[in-house]
Design a protein around this motif. Structure first.
Motif, PDB file in Angstrom:
ATOM      1  N   MET A   1       0.837  -1.204   0.000  1.00 28.92           N
ATOM      2  CA  MET A   1       0.000   0.000   0.000  1.00 28.92           C
ATOM      3  C   MET A   1       0.872   1.255   0.000  1.00 28.92           C
ATOM      4  O   MET A   1       1.778   1.380   0.821  1.00 28.92           O
ATOM      5  CB  MET A   1      -0.911  -0.002   1.228  1.00 28.92           C
ATOM      6  CG  MET A   1      -1.863   1.173   1.288  1.00 28.92           C
ATOM      7  SD  MET A   1      -2.969   1.063   2.719  1.00 28.92           S
ATOM      8  CE  MET A   1      -3.869   2.593   2.534  1.00 28.92           C
ATOM      9  N   LYS A   2       0.597   2.169  -0.910  1.00 28.41           N
ATOM     10  CA  LYS A   2       1.405   3.382  -1.013  1.00 28.41           C
ATOM     11  C   LYS A   2       0.949   4.454  -0.032  1.00 28.41           C
ATOM     12  O   LYS A   2      -0.237   4.561   0.285  1.00 28.41           O
ATOM     13  CB  LYS A   2       1.344   3.921  -2.442  1.00 28.41           C
ATOM     14  CG  LYS A   2       2.021   3.026  -3.475  1.00 28.41           C
ATOM     15  CD  LYS A   2       2.130   3.723  -4.807  1.00 28.41           C
ATOM     16  CE  LYS A   2       2.937   2.871  -5.787  1.00 28.41           C
ATOM     17  NZ  LYS A   2       3.161   3.565  -7.078  1.00 28.41           N
ATOM     18  N   HIS A   3       1.918   5.248   0.417  1.00 28.02           N
ATOM     19  CA  HIS A   3       1.602   6.361   1.307  1.00 28.02           C
ATOM     20  C   HIS A   3       1.153   7.563   0.475  1.00 28.02           C
ATOM     21  O   HIS A   3       1.701   7.833  -0.582  1.00 28.02           O
ATOM     22  CB  HIS A   3       2.832   6.738   2.138  1.00 28.02           C
ATOM     23  CG  HIS A   3       3.334   5.625   3.001  1.00 28.02           C
ATOM     24  ND1 HIS A   3       2.643   5.162   4.096  1.00 28.02           N
ATOM     25  CD2 HIS A   3       4.464   4.870   2.926  1.00 28.02           C
ATOM     26  CE1 HIS A   3       3.320   4.178   4.669  1.00 28.02           C
ATOM     27  NE2 HIS A   3       4.429   3.987   3.979  1.00 28.02           N
ATOM     28  N   LYS A   4       0.171   8.277   1.004  1.00 33.34           N
ATOM     29  CA  LYS A   4      -0.390   9.416   0.279  1.00 33.34           C
ATOM     30  C   LYS A   4       0.407  10.692   0.536  1.00 33.34           C
ATOM     31  O   LYS A   4       0.780  10.979   1.674  1.00 33.34           O
ATOM     32  CB  LYS A   4      -1.850   9.633   0.695  1.00 33.34           C
ATOM     33  CG  LYS A   4      -2.774   8.483   0.347  1.00 33.34           C
ATOM     34  CD  LYS A   4      -4.188   8.785   0.799  1.00 33.34           C
ATOM     35  CE  LYS A   4      -5.146   7.655   0.430  1.00 33.34           C
ATOM     36  NZ  LYS A   4      -6.535   7.971   0.883  1.00 33.34           N
ATOM     37  N   VAL A   5       0.642  11.442  -0.537  1.00 30.48           N
ATOM     38  CA  VAL A   5       1.387  12.701  -0.439  1.00 30.48           C
ATOM     39  C   VAL A   5       0.603  13.828  -1.086  1.00 30.48           C
ATOM     40  O   VAL A   5      -0.001  13.644  -2.153  1.00 30.48           O
ATOM     41  CB  VAL A   5       2.766  12.589  -1.129  1.00 30.48           C
ATOM     42  CG1 VAL A   5       3.509  13.926  -1.072  1.00 30.48           C
ATOM     43  CG2 VAL A   5       3.609  11.499  -0.484  1.00 30.48           C
ATOM     44  N   ALA A   6       0.602  14.992  -0.439  1.00 30.98           N
ATOM     45  CA  ALA A   6       0.032  16.206  -1.025  1.00 30.98           C
ATOM     46  C   ALA A   6       1.172  17.196  -1.227  1.00 30.98           C
ATOM     47  O   ALA A   6       2.145  17.194  -0.473  1.00 30.98           O
ATOM     48  CB  ALA A   6      -1.030  16.808  -0.115  1.00 30.98           C
ATOM     49  N   VAL A   7       1.065  18.022  -2.251  1.00 28.96           N
ATOM     50  CA  VAL A   7       2.064  19.060  -2.511  1.00 28.96           C
ATOM     51  C   VAL A   7       1.355  20.403  -2.528  1.00 28.96           C
ATOM     52  O   VAL A   7       0.324  20.557  -3.211  1.00 28.96           O
ATOM     53  CB  VAL A   7       2.791  18.830  -3.851  1.00 28.96           C
ATOM     54  CG1 VAL A   7       3.903  19.862  -4.021  1.00 28.96           C
ATOM     55  CG2 VAL A   7       3.364  17.419  -3.936  1.00 28.96           C
ATOM     56  N   VAL A   8       1.880  21.366  -1.773  1.00 30.40           N
ATOM     57  CA  VAL A   8       1.276  22.693  -1.703  1.00 30.40           C
ATOM     58  C   VAL A   8       2.328  23.729  -2.068  1.00 30.40           C
ATOM     59  O   VAL A   8       3.318  23.905  -1.355  1.00 30.40           O
ATOM     60  CB  VAL A   8       0.715  22.982  -0.293  1.00 30.40           C
ATOM     61  CG1 VAL A   8      -0.030  24.313  -0.287  1.00 30.40           C
ATOM     62  CG2 VAL A   8      -0.195  21.850   0.169  1.00 30.40           C
ATOM     63  N   ASP A   9       2.139  24.405  -3.204  1.00 26.81           N
ATOM     64  CA  ASP A   9       3.113  25.382  -3.699  1.00 26.81           C
ATOM     65  C   ASP A   9       2.405  26.329  -4.659  1.00 26.81           C
ATOM     66  O   ASP A   9       1.626  25.888  -5.503  1.00 26.81           O
ATOM     67  CB  ASP A   9       4.264  24.674  -4.418  1.00 26.81           C
ATOM     68  CG  ASP A   9       5.469  25.572  -4.628  1.00 26.81           C
ATOM     69  OD1 ASP A   9       5.317  26.618  -5.291  1.00 26.81           O
ATOM     70  OD2 ASP A   9       6.564  25.230  -4.140  1.00 26.81           O
ATOM     71  N   ASP A  10       2.661  27.629  -4.529  1.00 27.39           N
ATOM     72  CA  ASP A  10       1.947  28.591  -5.363  1.00 27.39           C
ATOM     73  C   ASP A  10       2.548  28.767  -6.755  1.00 27.39           C
ATOM     74  O   ASP A  10       1.993  29.502  -7.574  1.00 27.39           O
ATOM     75  CB  ASP A  10       1.834  29.952  -4.662  1.00 27.39           C
ATOM     76  CG  ASP A  10       3.184  30.604  -4.431  1.00 27.39           C
ATOM     77  OD1 ASP A  10       4.171  29.873  -4.239  1.00 27.39           O
ATOM     78  OD2 ASP A  10       3.252  31.840  -4.431  1.00 27.39           O
ATOM     79  N   HIS A  11       3.673  28.115  -7.031  1.00 28.06           N
ATOM     80  CA  HIS A  11       4.253  28.167  -8.379  1.00 28.06           C
ATOM     81  C   HIS A  11       3.801  26.937  -9.165  1.00 28.06           C
ATOM     82  O   HIS A  11       4.229  25.812  -8.855  1.00 28.06           O
ATOM     83  CB  HIS A  11       5.781  28.227  -8.301  1.00 28.06           C
ATOM     84  CG  HIS A  11       6.295  29.500  -7.720  1.00 28.06           C
ATOM     85  ND1 HIS A  11       6.532  29.647  -6.368  1.00 28.06           N
ATOM     86  CD2 HIS A  11       6.595  30.698  -8.286  1.00 28.06           C
ATOM     87  CE1 HIS A  11       6.971  30.881  -6.124  1.00 28.06           C
ATOM     88  NE2 HIS A  11       7.008  31.539  -7.268  1.00 28.06           N
ATOM     89  N   THR A  12       2.970  27.140 -10.156  1.00 23.37           N
ATOM     90  CA  THR A  12       2.343  26.041 -10.878  1.00 23.37           C
ATOM     91  C   THR A  12       3.338  25.051 -11.464  1.00 23.37           C
ATOM     92  O   THR A  12       3.176  23.833 -11.328  1.00 23.37           O
ATOM     93  CB  THR A  12       1.445  26.581 -12.015  1.00 23.37           C
ATOM     94  OG1 THR A  12       0.473  27.469 -11.441  1.00 23.37           O
ATOM     95  CG2 THR A  12       0.730  25.444 -12.723  1.00 23.37           C
ATOM     96  N   LEU A  13       4.392  25.562 -12.109  1.00 20.49           N
ATOM     97  CA  LEU A  13       5.368  24.667 -12.723  1.00 20.49           C
ATOM     98  C   LEU A  13       6.072  23.801 -11.683  1.00 20.49           C
ATOM     99  O   LEU A  13       6.260  22.595 -11.873  1.00 20.49           O
ATOM    100  CB  LEU A  13       6.397  25.465 -13.531  1.00 20.49           C
ATOM    101  CG  LEU A  13       5.899  26.094 -14.831  1.00 20.49           C
ATOM    102  CD1 LEU A  13       7.016  26.914 -15.481  1.00 20.49           C
ATOM    103  CD2 LEU A  13       5.432  25.012 -15.802  1.00 20.49           C
ATOM    104  N   LEU A  14       6.468  24.430 -10.575  1.00 20.75           N
ATOM    105  CA  LEU A  14       7.108  23.674  -9.500  1.00 20.75           C
ATOM    106  C   LEU A  14       6.141  22.668  -8.890  1.00 20.75           C
ATOM    107  O   LEU A  14       6.512  21.528  -8.600  1.00 20.75           O
ATOM    108  CB  LEU A  14       7.611  24.625  -8.418  1.00 20.75           C
ATOM    109  CG  LEU A  14       8.985  25.257  -8.632  1.00 20.75           C
ATOM    110  CD1 LEU A  14       9.279  26.259  -7.528  1.00 20.75           C
ATOM    111  CD2 LEU A  14      10.069  24.190  -8.660  1.00 20.75           C
ATOM    112  N   LEU A  15       4.915  23.096  -8.699  1.00 16.86           N
ATOM    113  CA  LEU A  15       3.892  22.230  -8.119  1.00 16.86           C
ATOM    114  C   LEU A  15       3.743  20.950  -8.939  1.00 16.86           C
ATOM    115  O   LEU A  15       3.758  19.838  -8.401  1.00 16.86           O
ATOM    116  CB  LEU A  15       2.567  22.983  -8.057  1.00 16.86           C
ATOM    117  CG  LEU A  15       1.353  22.248  -7.472  1.00 16.86           C
ATOM    118  CD1 LEU A  15       1.579  21.927  -6.001  1.00 16.86           C
ATOM    119  CD2 LEU A  15       0.097  23.094  -7.647  1.00 16.86           C
TER     120      LEU A  15
END
Length: 211
Positions: A1-15
């Motif tokens: 089972m994979k662990h869930k990750v969220a990414v929060v960043d205001d730069h769309t390309l980096l996000l």
């Protein structure tokens, strides 16, 4: 089972780039990409979006990373936050740690280090790169857990992990500011620390402070 990750960043390309990197990791899957803290908190209203780990930028509109991390600590304590930022300012890093971040990475971190950080945060509960540790505290003793601290020194360390100034700590402990400075200097020497952030990291690693 994979662990869930969220990414929060205001730069769309980096996000999108960070999300793509994490999606390639064997043990992880990306469940949501958000441009600011408020958007992320809104996403958490759907249970399937709640991650195990969130890679959090610091400077963002509406709700920044420090504020968002503090809210997560209170409302979603099981979600582990790893800061992913360009900020090397010691005060900013300390604020993020106090808010509840379990790790701090620079955005130029190599892919394999990012993967290692995610794995260690899941397994150990925290992760700090050697680069950040050296930036903040120079060097720690190799046998830091064996250093004996007096009861008053432990109390001082716990107070130093808060927002209190040294003068306020002196008042809290019913001691003079000069005595508190003596405690500080003595502890720094014992633990081979160079600043207050190093003290916070030491406290976290040794169970004296829970962010």
């Amino acid at each position: 089972m994979k662990h869930k990750v969220a990414v929060v960043d205001d730069h769309t390309l980096l996000l999108e780039a960070i999300g793509g990197l994490v999606s390639d990791f064997e043990n992880f899957e990306v469940v949501c990409l958000c441009k600011n803290g408020q958007e992320f908190l809104n996403k958490l209203k759907i249970p399937s979006n709640i991650p195990d780990v969130v890679l959090m930028d610091i400077n963002m509109p509406l709700l920044d990373g420090i504020e968002t991390t503090a809210i997560l600590k209170e409302q979603f304590p099981k979600v582990k936050v790893v800061a992913l930022s360009v900020e090397e300012n010691e005060k900013t890093i300390l604020k993020m740690l106090r808010a509840g971040a379990k790790g701090y990475l620079m955005k130029d971190t190599k892919k394999e280090i990012l993967e290692e950080a995610l794995n260690q945060v899941i397994e150990k509960g925290y992760y700090h790169t050697n680069t950040i540790s050296k930036l903040l505290i120079g060097s720690l003793t190799k046998d830091e857990t064996e250093v004996e601290l007096k009861e008053r020194e432990v109390a001082f360390i716990k107070h130093a992990c808060t927002e209190m100034t040294y003068k306020e700590i002196a008042e809290k402990m019913f001691l003079s500011p000069k005595t508190i400075e003596g405690y500080r200097d003595s502890i720094y020497e014992k633990l081979h620390l160079k600043n207050r952030i190093g003290l916070v990291l030491y406290a976290i690693r040794n169970g004296l402070f829970e962010p």
